[in-house]
Design a protein around this motif. Structure first.
Motif, PDB file in Angstrom:
ATOM      1  N   LEU A   1       0.905  -1.357  -0.082  1.00  0.00           N
ATOM      2  CA  LEU A   1      -0.034  -0.026  -0.018  1.00  0.00           C
ATOM      3  C   LEU A   1       1.035   1.405  -0.030  1.00  0.00           C
ATOM      4  O   LEU A   1       0.547   2.280  -0.587  1.00  0.00           O
ATOM      5  CB  LEU A   1      -0.916  -0.022   1.218  1.00  0.00           C
ATOM      6  CG  LEU A   1      -2.072  -1.012   1.081  1.00  0.00           C
ATOM      7  CD1 LEU A   1      -2.802  -1.133   2.276  1.00  0.00           C
ATOM      8  CD2 LEU A   1      -2.975  -0.693  -0.065  1.00  0.00           C
TER       9      LEU A   1
ATOM     10  N   ASN B   1       2.011   1.686  -3.497  1.00  0.00           N
ATOM     11  CA  ASN B   1       0.977   1.990  -4.106  1.00  0.00           C
ATOM     12  C   ASN B   1       0.592   3.609  -3.959  1.00  0.00           C
ATOM     13  O   ASN B   1      -0.074   4.081  -4.943  1.00  0.00           O
ATOM     14  CB  ASN B   1      -0.237   1.247  -4.013  1.00  0.00           C
ATOM     15  CG  ASN B   1      -0.279  -0.149  -4.848  1.00  0.00           C
ATOM     16  OD1 ASN B   1       0.669  -0.340  -5.551  1.00  0.00           O
ATOM     17  ND2 ASN B   1      -1.144  -0.941  -4.452  1.00  0.00           N
ATOM     18  N   GLU B   2       0.739   4.136  -2.764  1.00  0.00           N
ATOM     19  CA  GLU B   2       0.773   5.573  -2.489  1.00  0.00           C
ATOM     20  C   GLU B   2       1.596   6.350  -3.649  1.00  0.00           C
ATOM     21  O   GLU B   2       1.120   7.574  -4.019  1.00  0.00           O
ATOM     22  CB  GLU B   2       1.288   5.917  -1.321  1.00  0.00           C
ATOM     23  CG  GLU B   2       0.375   5.457  -0.083  1.00  0.00           C
ATOM     24  CD  GLU B   2      -0.970   6.418   0.028  1.00  0.00           C
ATOM     25  OE1 GLU B   2      -1.039   7.583  -0.533  1.00  0.00           O
ATOM     26  OE2 GLU B   2      -1.827   5.955   0.839  1.00  0.00           O
TER      27      GLU B   2
ATOM     28  N   TYR C   1      -0.001   5.454  -7.297  1.00  0.00           N
ATOM     29  CA  TYR C   1      -1.409   5.991  -7.571  1.00  0.00           C
ATOM     30  C   TYR C   1      -1.550   7.273  -6.823  1.00  0.00           C
ATOM     31  O   TYR C   1      -2.272   7.128  -5.869  1.00  0.00           O
ATOM     32  CB  TYR C   1      -2.523   5.222  -7.401  1.00  0.00           C
ATOM     33  CG  TYR C   1      -2.172   3.583  -8.185  1.00  0.00           C
ATOM     34  CD1 TYR C   1      -1.598   2.572  -7.656  1.00  0.00           C
ATOM     35  CD2 TYR C   1      -2.490   3.475  -9.689  1.00  0.00           C
ATOM     36  CE1 TYR C   1      -1.394   1.333  -8.171  1.00  0.00           C
ATOM     37  CE2 TYR C   1      -2.581   2.366 -10.187  1.00  0.00           C
ATOM     38  CZ  TYR C   1      -1.978   1.403  -9.702  1.00  0.00           C
ATOM     39  OH  TYR C   1      -1.878   0.330 -10.400  1.00  0.00           O
ATOM     40  N   PRO C   2      -0.868   8.445  -7.264  1.00  0.00           N
ATOM     41  CA  PRO C   2      -0.827   9.740  -6.445  1.00  0.00           C
ATOM     42  C   PRO C   2      -2.412  10.000  -6.402  1.00  0.00           C
ATOM     43  O   PRO C   2      -3.116  10.046  -7.410  1.00  0.00           O
ATOM     44  CB  PRO C   2      -0.019  10.693  -7.174  1.00  0.00           C
ATOM     45  CG  PRO C   2       1.046   9.765  -7.910  1.00  0.00           C
ATOM     46  CD  PRO C   2       0.129   8.518  -8.236  1.00  0.00           C
ATOM     47  N   VAL C   3      -2.816  10.580  -5.097  1.00  0.00           N
ATOM     48  CA  VAL C   3      -4.301  10.812  -5.178  1.00  0.00           C
ATOM     49  C   VAL C   3      -4.759  11.836  -6.130  1.00  0.00           C
ATOM     50  O   VAL C   3      -5.510  12.015  -6.902  1.00  0.00           O
ATOM     51  CB  VAL C   3      -4.470  11.509  -3.761  1.00  0.00           C
ATOM     52  CG1 VAL C   3      -5.965  11.961  -3.593  1.00  0.00           C
ATOM     53  CG2 VAL C   3      -4.205  10.126  -2.706  1.00  0.00           C
TER      54      VAL C   3
ATOM     55  N   PHE D   1      -5.093  10.197  -9.626  1.00  0.00           N
ATOM     56  CA  PHE D   1      -5.993   8.916  -9.615  1.00  0.00           C
ATOM     57  C   PHE D   1      -7.183   9.028  -8.877  1.00  0.00           C
ATOM     58  O   PHE D   1      -7.942   8.276  -8.725  1.00  0.00           O
ATOM     59  CB  PHE D   1      -5.159   7.890  -8.950  1.00  0.00           C
ATOM     60  CG  PHE D   1      -4.109   7.458 -10.040  1.00  0.00           C
ATOM     61  CD1 PHE D   1      -2.900   7.636 -10.143  1.00  0.00           C
ATOM     62  CD2 PHE D   1      -4.616   6.467 -11.016  1.00  0.00           C
ATOM     63  CE1 PHE D   1      -1.905   7.382 -10.951  1.00  0.00           C
ATOM     64  CE2 PHE D   1      -3.695   6.022 -11.915  1.00  0.00           C
ATOM     65  CZ  PHE D   1      -2.040   6.346 -12.067  1.00  0.00           C
ATOM     66  N   ARG D   2      -7.664  10.335  -8.422  1.00  0.00           N
ATOM     67  CA  ARG D   2      -8.879  10.524  -7.700  1.00  0.00           C
ATOM     68  C   ARG D   2     -10.152  10.250  -8.841  1.00  0.00           C
ATOM     69  O   ARG D   2     -10.291  11.110  -9.515  1.00  0.00           O
ATOM     70  CB  ARG D   2      -9.270  11.805  -7.030  1.00  0.00           C
ATOM     71  CG  ARG D   2     -10.533  12.104  -6.334  1.00  0.00           C
ATOM     72  CD  ARG D   2     -10.744  13.100  -5.443  1.00  0.00           C
ATOM     73  NE  ARG D   2      -9.898  13.329  -4.326  1.00  0.00           N
ATOM     74  CZ  ARG D   2      -8.860  14.209  -4.148  1.00  0.00           C
ATOM     75  NH1 ARG D   2      -8.433  14.899  -5.160  1.00  0.00           N
ATOM     76  NH2 ARG D   2      -8.398  14.012  -3.012  1.00  0.00           N
ATOM     77  N   GLY D   3     -10.707   9.252  -8.458  1.00  0.00           N
ATOM     78  CA  GLY D   3     -11.991   8.921  -9.380  1.00  0.00           C
ATOM     79  C   GLY D   3     -11.790   8.043 -10.806  1.00  0.00           C
ATOM     80  O   GLY D   3     -12.412   8.066 -11.587  1.00  0.00           O
ATOM     81  N   ARG D   4     -10.428   7.847 -11.059  1.00  0.00           N
ATOM     82  CA  ARG D   4      -9.954   7.128 -12.004  1.00  0.00           C
ATOM     83  C   ARG D   4      -8.881   5.949 -11.875  1.00  0.00           C
ATOM     84  O   ARG D   4      -8.260   6.006 -10.829  1.00  0.00           O
ATOM     85  CB  ARG D   4      -9.421   8.185 -13.107  1.00  0.00           C
ATOM     86  CG  ARG D   4      -8.286   9.002 -12.821  1.00  0.00           C
ATOM     87  CD  ARG D   4      -7.647   9.738 -13.819  1.00  0.00           C
ATOM     88  NE  ARG D   4      -8.494  10.530 -14.688  1.00  0.00           N
ATOM     89  CZ  ARG D   4      -8.660  11.798 -14.538  1.00  0.00           C
ATOM     90  NH1 ARG D   4      -7.561  12.636 -13.722  1.00  0.00           N
ATOM     91  NH2 ARG D   4      -9.349  12.596 -15.284  1.00  0.00           N
ATOM     92  N   PHE D   5      -8.953   5.250 -12.730  1.00  0.00           N
ATOM     93  CA  PHE D   5      -7.919   4.035 -12.328  1.00  0.00           C
ATOM     94  C   PHE D   5      -6.853   4.155 -13.422  1.00  0.00           C
ATOM     95  O   PHE D   5      -6.080   3.202 -13.402  1.00  0.00           O
ATOM     96  CB  PHE D   5      -8.772   2.555 -12.684  1.00  0.00           C
ATOM     97  CG  PHE D   5      -9.556   2.453 -13.717  1.00  0.00           C
ATOM     98  CD1 PHE D   5     -10.909   2.733 -13.830  1.00  0.00           C
ATOM     99  CD2 PHE D   5      -8.803   1.715 -14.927  1.00  0.00           C
ATOM    100  CE1 PHE D   5     -11.542   2.323 -15.188  1.00  0.00           C
ATOM    101  CE2 PHE D   5      -9.621   1.462 -16.072  1.00  0.00           C
ATOM    102  CZ  PHE D   5     -10.833   1.826 -16.193  1.00  0.00           C
TER     103      PHE D   5
END
Lengths: 127, 127, 127, 127
Positions: A100, A103-104, A107-109, A112-116
């Motif tokens: 995790l 992954n931080e 997949y920076p917030v 990647f907020r709302g998308r993959f």
């Protein structure tokens, strides 16, 4: 008590280990066999949702009998994961928390907020 | 500390939930998608052993780099299992311990020690 | 030509066999490894649709690049199925046609039109 | 006759299509559901070999009853692959032959004879 709030991963691993040891099943618990077993049970879990639409699947798990079936299949997947961690002496908690953490960064917030997946670069970004 | 001896399942679930929530990923975390994700990661774990013999697989996990790769894939499987338990509000510890209790009866030690299926009935049993 | 209308299953099996033989890969093509390989590739195919809604998935395959990716993964699954049929000398056509014949009886049209499971029995049927 | 030597891929696709159409099952045959179904059946095929050693697995398929079970599961995988090719109008033969052509270049015979990955570079190559 046996809820997630009070139960350590280690105690679950010990209960699984005792079950396997009592039956002398360690020779069957090779990395290859256990990885196959996790995949086999994962497929049985998927089978609960095989022909359902997303909405039907969400509704299904509100039904007590279906919820019990899903719980049963998820338990099977996790039991084999615990068996593999025992067979290879892998600490699950460090593995999960370490992944995790990685992954931080992957997949920076803000990206990647709302998308993959990252949005395609706008042409204007290249000027 | 973050070893299995000290870490509750609940704390792992919370850490996963915080990661998912920070990215507003709950809409993607449907039962159908999560069951597919568990199976997808289970296959990536199997891939570590795809062409190895049982002996080669056992040796591989003694290599630090390979061990890290296996740990990484197992973590991915477990993270999705934790996500599914969060999405469906399923208590993993009760599910696992309940299933092991059922399995005590399905796989009695005296019948299943050293074997994974009941022996075929001897002809003399039919007299 | 190489379209499905003109290509026999046997000729596809032969092409796969020649590829495998040229590389002396038969020792890796055990039933266990090949069954794992089919599952591994099946998961890579699922991954194309992992986070898409049903509608997004249908739209995705209208995109040329995505269609090519799906085709590539489906080809991988089928190539391993052909390899398994070669390794075990199983005739695929008889197996498929035989299974469809059995399924005619397991899923009679009058009971299964538009549904994937039998409707629950009406109470009146028990009088 | 229905052996692989005489049966075209197209004729198998047509037989599967007729079976699906007679039951009005096309709405269930979305790309997402079909990719899940291929993976579910692939896992049932793996299950035949789950706890067997490589040698036991090879011996098992010499037993008529076990051979029939393996054939049945492989047929299920292939039937769903044929359904997916029908749903997406993908030509399987061109896909398979095209992928094998690509693989000729990805896995050149001289580098991959008897091995499934390139050998690690010898230190002397770095001088």
């Amino acid at each position: 008590m046996t809820t997630d709030a009070e139960t350590t991963v280690g105690s679950l691993r010990k209960t699984v280990a005792a079950f396997v040891d009592a039956r002398d099943w360690q020779p069957f618990h090779t990395p290859k066999n256990l990885s196959m077993s996790i995949a086999i049970e994962a497929a049985e879990l998927m089978e609960r949702f095989q022909w359902l639409t997303t909405e039907e699947a969400q509704a299904a798990v509100d039904d007590a009998a279906e919820r019990a079936a899903v719980t049963d299949e998820l338990a099977d997947v996790i039991i084999y994961c615990l068996s593999l961690s025992n067979a290879l002496e892998l600490d699950i908690s460090s593995a999960v928390l370490g992944k995790l953490q990685n992954n931080e960064h992957r997949y920076p917030v803000n990206e990647f907020r709302g998308r993959f997946r990252r949005p395609e670069r706008e042409k204007s970004d290249k000027t």
